[in-house]
Enzyme design. Structure first.
Site, short mmCIF file in Angstrom:
data_model
loop_
_atom_site.label_atom_id
_atom_site.label_comp_id
_atom_site.label_asym_id
_atom_site.label_seq_id
_atom_site.Cartn_x
_atom_site.Cartn_y
_atom_site.Cartn_z
N HIS A 8 -45.46 -27.66 76.69
CA HIS A 8 -45.83 -27.47 78.09
C HIS A 8 -44.69 -26.74 78.80
CE1 HIS A 8 -43.45 -31.19 78.49
NE2 HIS A 8 -43.25 -30.82 79.74
N GLU A 42 -54.21 -26.57 83.67
CA GLU A 42 -54.49 -25.84 82.44
C GLU A 42 -54.70 -24.38 82.80
OE1 GLU A 42 -56.89 -27.94 78.89
OE2 GLU A 42 -57.98 -27.84 80.80
N HIS A 64 -38.68 -14.80 82.41
CA HIS A 64 -40.02 -14.93 83.00
C HIS A 64 -40.97 -15.56 82.00
CE1 HIS A 64 -40.27 -11.04 80.90
NE2 HIS A 64 -41.59 -11.22 80.85
N GLU A 110 -45.67 -12.83 84.30
CA GLU A 110 -46.25 -11.58 83.81
C GLU A 110 -47.63 -11.89 83.24
OE1 GLU A 110 -45.55 -8.46 80.07
OE2 GLU A 110 -44.12 -10.08 80.42
#
Length: 144
Positions: A8, A42, A64, A110
């Site tokens: 996660h 999610e 990033h 991104e």
């Protein structure tokens, strides 16, 4: 190999409701749980934890989080991000369609069409300065 993938990602945010709204309304995430100081979302297969923290501050380097999108969905998601007023922090100079943007807490994100395989194929055609390639981790020693 002991690592199976990313479990996660946790991002510190200054305003939980604003952050949840951005990740759900703009990026299409699904809220799975929320409490006074955080939320679980999610985004595709990504488990994202947003954690309230007054110390949250923008990164000053190029670190990033890149999120995979398919070619068909890229244009509409790019438009939703631009319409949200998200700051664009970098222009795409690599293979594959990408948009580099910030969330409301200035985490650098991104959206990218492509994967490691397509990136390496592109790099084989036009390698970065000093780039070496290793097939299947050749020469690497597994962690004990």
């Amino acid at each position: 190999m002991a690592i199976g993938g990313i479990n996660h990602v946790t991002l510190a945010v200054r305003d939980l409701d604003r952050a949840v709204n951005f990740y759900v309304q703009v990026l299409g995430g699904r809220r799975r749980a929320q409490w006074a100081r955080g939320a679980y979302l999610e985004l595709g297969t990504l488990w994202l934890c947003l954690e309230l923290d007054a110390r949250a501050a923008p990164q000053v380097d190029d670190s990033h989080l890149a999120l995979s999108v398919n070619a068909q969905g890229f244009a509409s998601l790019k438009e939703a991000i631009r319409l949200s007023g998200a700051r664009i922090w970098k222009e795409n100079l690599s293979e594959g369609a990408s948009l580099y943007f910030e969330d409301p807490d200035r985490h650098k994100l991104e959206i990218h069409v492509g994967d490691l395989r397509t990136r390496l194929a592109s790099c084989h055609e036009k390698p970065y300065e000093g780039m070496e390639f290793f097939d299947d981790g050749e020469g690497e020693t597994p962690a004990q």
